[in-house]
Design an enzyme around this catalytic site. Structure first.
Site, PDB file in Angstrom:
ATOM      1  N   PHE A 110       0.808  -1.167   0.183  1.00  7.97           N
ATOM      2  CA  PHE A 110      -0.080  -0.084  -0.067  1.00  7.97           C
ATOM      3  C   PHE A 110       0.738   1.371   0.082  1.00  7.97           C
ATOM      4  O   PHE A 110       0.447   2.515  -0.356  1.00  7.97           O
ATOM      5  CB  PHE A 110      -1.054   0.008   1.212  1.00  7.97           C
ATOM      6  CG  PHE A 110      -0.500   0.422   2.432  1.00  7.97           C
ATOM      7  CD1 PHE A 110      -0.729   1.538   2.815  1.00  7.97           C
ATOM      8  CD2 PHE A 110       0.146  -0.524   3.218  1.00  7.97           C
ATOM      9  CE1 PHE A 110      -0.182   2.051   4.087  1.00  7.97           C
ATOM     10  CE2 PHE A 110       0.953   0.194   4.463  1.00  7.97           C
ATOM     11  CZ  PHE A 110       0.586   1.334   4.865  1.00  7.97           C
ATOM     12  N   LYS A 111       1.955   1.259   0.382  1.00  5.05           N
ATOM     13  CA  LYS A 111       2.900   2.399   0.363  1.00  5.05           C
ATOM     14  C   LYS A 111       2.950   2.942  -1.185  1.00  5.05           C
ATOM     15  O   LYS A 111       3.291   4.121  -1.246  1.00  5.05           O
ATOM     16  CB  LYS A 111       4.297   2.158   1.040  1.00  5.05           C
ATOM     17  CG  LYS A 111       4.212   1.267   2.468  1.00  5.05           C
ATOM     18  CD  LYS A 111       3.708   2.179   3.476  1.00  5.05           C
ATOM     19  CE  LYS A 111       3.403   1.448   4.938  1.00  5.05           C
ATOM     20  NZ  LYS A 111       4.774   1.472   5.426  1.00  5.05           N
ATOM     21  N   ASP A 112       2.765   2.329  -2.027  1.00  2.00           N
ATOM     22  CA  ASP A 112       3.014   2.643  -3.349  1.00  2.00           C
ATOM     23  C   ASP A 112       1.883   3.758  -3.667  1.00  2.00           C
ATOM     24  O   ASP A 112       2.170   4.858  -4.605  1.00  2.00           O
ATOM     25  CB  ASP A 112       2.806   1.338  -4.433  1.00  2.00           C
ATOM     26  CG  ASP A 112       3.977   0.695  -4.400  1.00  2.00           C
ATOM     27  OD1 ASP A 112       5.125   1.108  -4.531  1.00  2.00           O
ATOM     28  OD2 ASP A 112       3.776  -0.584  -4.716  1.00  2.00           O
ATOM     29  N   LEU A 115       3.797   6.790  -2.237  1.00  2.00           N
ATOM     30  CA  LEU A 115       5.063   7.162  -2.513  1.00  2.00           C
ATOM     31  C   LEU A 115       5.394   7.081  -4.146  1.00  2.00           C
ATOM     32  O   LEU A 115       6.522   7.171  -4.542  1.00  2.00           O
ATOM     33  CB  LEU A 115       5.902   5.942  -1.930  1.00  2.00           C
ATOM     34  CG  LEU A 115       6.097   6.276  -0.423  1.00  2.00           C
ATOM     35  CD1 LEU A 115       6.723   4.955   0.377  1.00  2.00           C
ATOM     36  CD2 LEU A 115       7.183   7.380  -0.258  1.00  2.00           C
ATOM     37  N   THR A 145       7.763   0.833   3.619  1.00  4.22           N
ATOM     38  CA  THR A 145       7.960   2.087   2.899  1.00  4.22           C
ATOM     39  C   THR A 145       9.194   2.107   2.315  1.00  4.22           C
ATOM     40  O   THR A 145       9.466   2.672   1.305  1.00  4.22           O
ATOM     41  CB  THR A 145       8.133   2.838   4.333  1.00  4.22           C
ATOM     42  OG1 THR A 145       6.584   2.947   4.670  1.00  4.22           O
ATOM     43  CG2 THR A 145       8.581   4.260   3.861  1.00  4.22           C
TER      44      THR A 145
END
Length: 495
Positions: A110-112, A115, A145
């Site tokens: 989900f950090k995509d 980011l 992350t």
């Protein structure tokens, strides 16, 4: 215009682009907006809007010193064909709940979602503010992350990125994703310690005035890709708004009806984004925090006491193996009637004695939250149950949330439709997933585990996995946690 100030000092205000560029305030506080803007889009329109359209509409309310052209460029550059699903975040129904699949980006986590856009926001912010310094992204990661930030900032002009991760605190896939990262401006360093050690030392470097002066003299400035950066947090608000529209589109709710949101969380950023969406006016009824056995957040919301003085437990959901939840500071600020002095006292207590306790009045302001946790055996059982019932495979972090979601309904008899934030592809944690759905499988080679998982799930390898299988290791530095600053100085040529 929306302005930003530190949770520990409300006097000095910044624009959105200035706050994004700094990452963390000089006093160690986190930047918060002076108000939460209203979501002025008719709820029945959400179902017909693309992810990119919604991303612009939500973010321009927070980042209003960006021009329309600047922000739309950032959005369109971020949410493109690097995501393997045209919807960006599919909403899938399984086991009676709806899973918001946040893992279709380039690093399958989900950090995509944030980011992918942060590098564009940051380089645009630098231009807007006439900054000529090279931006050094300094980040601690509990697993996801790091890779997403590395992927986003790799070879971005006028930036460098240094990522620290706990050597024995991430999955084998997570580690290989980081240590094989390409890019002339990327550095990855493992530490002999846990995520909290990495995060604390990164924060200390941000607050080190002597180091800041030396960086300035050398033409560098620090910024962060962690969710302590407001440029990381606000893009996460978008997918909750999008999810609501998809729930309406699929007929799970009618426009205006409430939904509950369940989020597996350790550092509190993902659930805080959902809280911001609720404060904007999105009909979220309950914000359900799902923790693993490092349940410091559960204890806080149940008792009002935050206490990190406890054993640090390594689990199968390593991205949540955290005892110091940085983003909780932003909620504390709001719970304390925006008292920077109160937050400063709490943070001092946390640093000096490892705990703090809020008042009953502050607890009352957090009544929209519910918190529970899953034990390791419950995580395994949840993965197996969903697979055997529906053929749907989830990773351990998502399983934590699914277990807590089901426990919440059983305890409260609240049958409001639920969205579960599915934060990572099961391919990031093949061993834990196979232990649940095929416990007889015994081959521990990464390739064999991935092949078996593909066979059982019927889901093709994401591009990230195909690339990983043939990637060479490029980063192999390991340091003690108290040597992190020295490592940074060496990488930047300051010593």
């Amino acid at each position: 215009m929306t302005t930003y100030h530190s949770t520990r000092n409300a006097e000095k205000t910044l624009t959105a682009s200035q706050a994004i560029l700094q990452g963390i305030a000089p006093d160690g506080g986190l930047y918060v907006p002076d108000h939460i803007p209203a979501l002025d889009i008719a709820l029945d329109r959400l179902a017909d809007m693309t992810y990119q359209e919604l991303a612009y509409e939500v973010m321009q309310k927070f980042f209003d010193d960006f021009t329309e052209e600047e922000l739309k460029h950032c959005v369109n550059a971020a949410y493109d064909d690097k995501f393997d699903d045209s919807s960006i975040v599919p909403l899938v129904k399984a086991g009676g709940n709806h899973y918001l699949e946040l893992f279709h980006g380039p690093t399958i986590a989900f950090k995509d979602m944030a980011l992918s856009i942060l590098p564009h926001l940051m380089t645009t912010s630098a231009k807007k503010n006439g900054s000529t310094k090279e931006i050094v992204i300094l980040t601690a990661t509990s697993g996801d992350t790091g890779k997403a930030a590395l992927d986003g900032f790799a070879d971005v002009p006028n930036t460098r990125i240094i990522v620290f991760y706990p050597k024995n605190g991430v999955s084998a896939i997570q580690e290989k994703q980081m240590v094989t990262q390409k890019g002339a401006n990327t550095s990855v360093v493992a530490i002999d310690g846990n995520f909290d050690d990495a995060q604390t030392n990164v924060k200390n470097m941000f607050g080190n005035a002597d180091l800041a002066a030396r960086l300035d003299a050398a033409g560098f400035q620090f910024s962060s890709a962690n969710s302590i950066n407001i440029g990381r947090l606000i893009p996460q608000v978008v997918y909750y708004v999008y999810a609501y529209g998809q729930m309406v589109k699929q007929g799970a709710i009618a426009a205006g009806e409430p939904m509950n949101v369940v989020v597996p969380t350790g550092n509190f950023g993902n659930i805080l984004a959902a809280y911001f969406a609720k404060q904007m006016g999105l009909p979220i009824q309950k914000l359900i925090i799902a923790s693993n056995e490092n349940k410091v957040l559960v204890d806080f919301f149940e008792t009002g006491a935050y206490d990190r003085n406890r054993d640090f437990i390594l689990t199968t959901s390593p991205s949540m193996d955290i005892l110091v939840s940085s983003n909780l500071e932003r909620l504390l600020y709001l719970m304390a009637d925006e008292s920077a002095e109160a937050v400063q006292t709490f943070m001092n207590d946390l640093k000096e004695i490892g705990r703090y306790e809020v008042t009953e009045a502050m607890q009352e302001k957090a009544k929209d939250f519910y918190a529970d946790y899953a034990k390791e055996e419950e995580v395994t059982a949840q993965i197996a149950a969903l697979y055997h019932a529906d053929g749907y495979v989830i990773d351990p972090h998502t399983a934590v949330a699914a277990h807590v979601a089901n426990a919440y309904v059983a305890e409260t008899d609240d049958h409001t439709p639920i969205i579960i934030a599915s934060t990572a592809s099961p391919y990031k944690f093949p061993q834990a997933v196979l232990n649940a759905i095929d416990p007889e499988f015994s081959d521990d080679s990464m390739e064999e585990m991935l092949d078996r998982l593909r066979e059982l799930s019927g889901v093709a390898f994401p591009a990230a996995i195909e690339e990983l299988l043939h990637a060479e290791v490029r980063h192999n530095t390991v340091v003690a946690s108290d040597e992190m600053q020295q490592s940074v100085e060496t990488i930047l040529g300051l010593n």
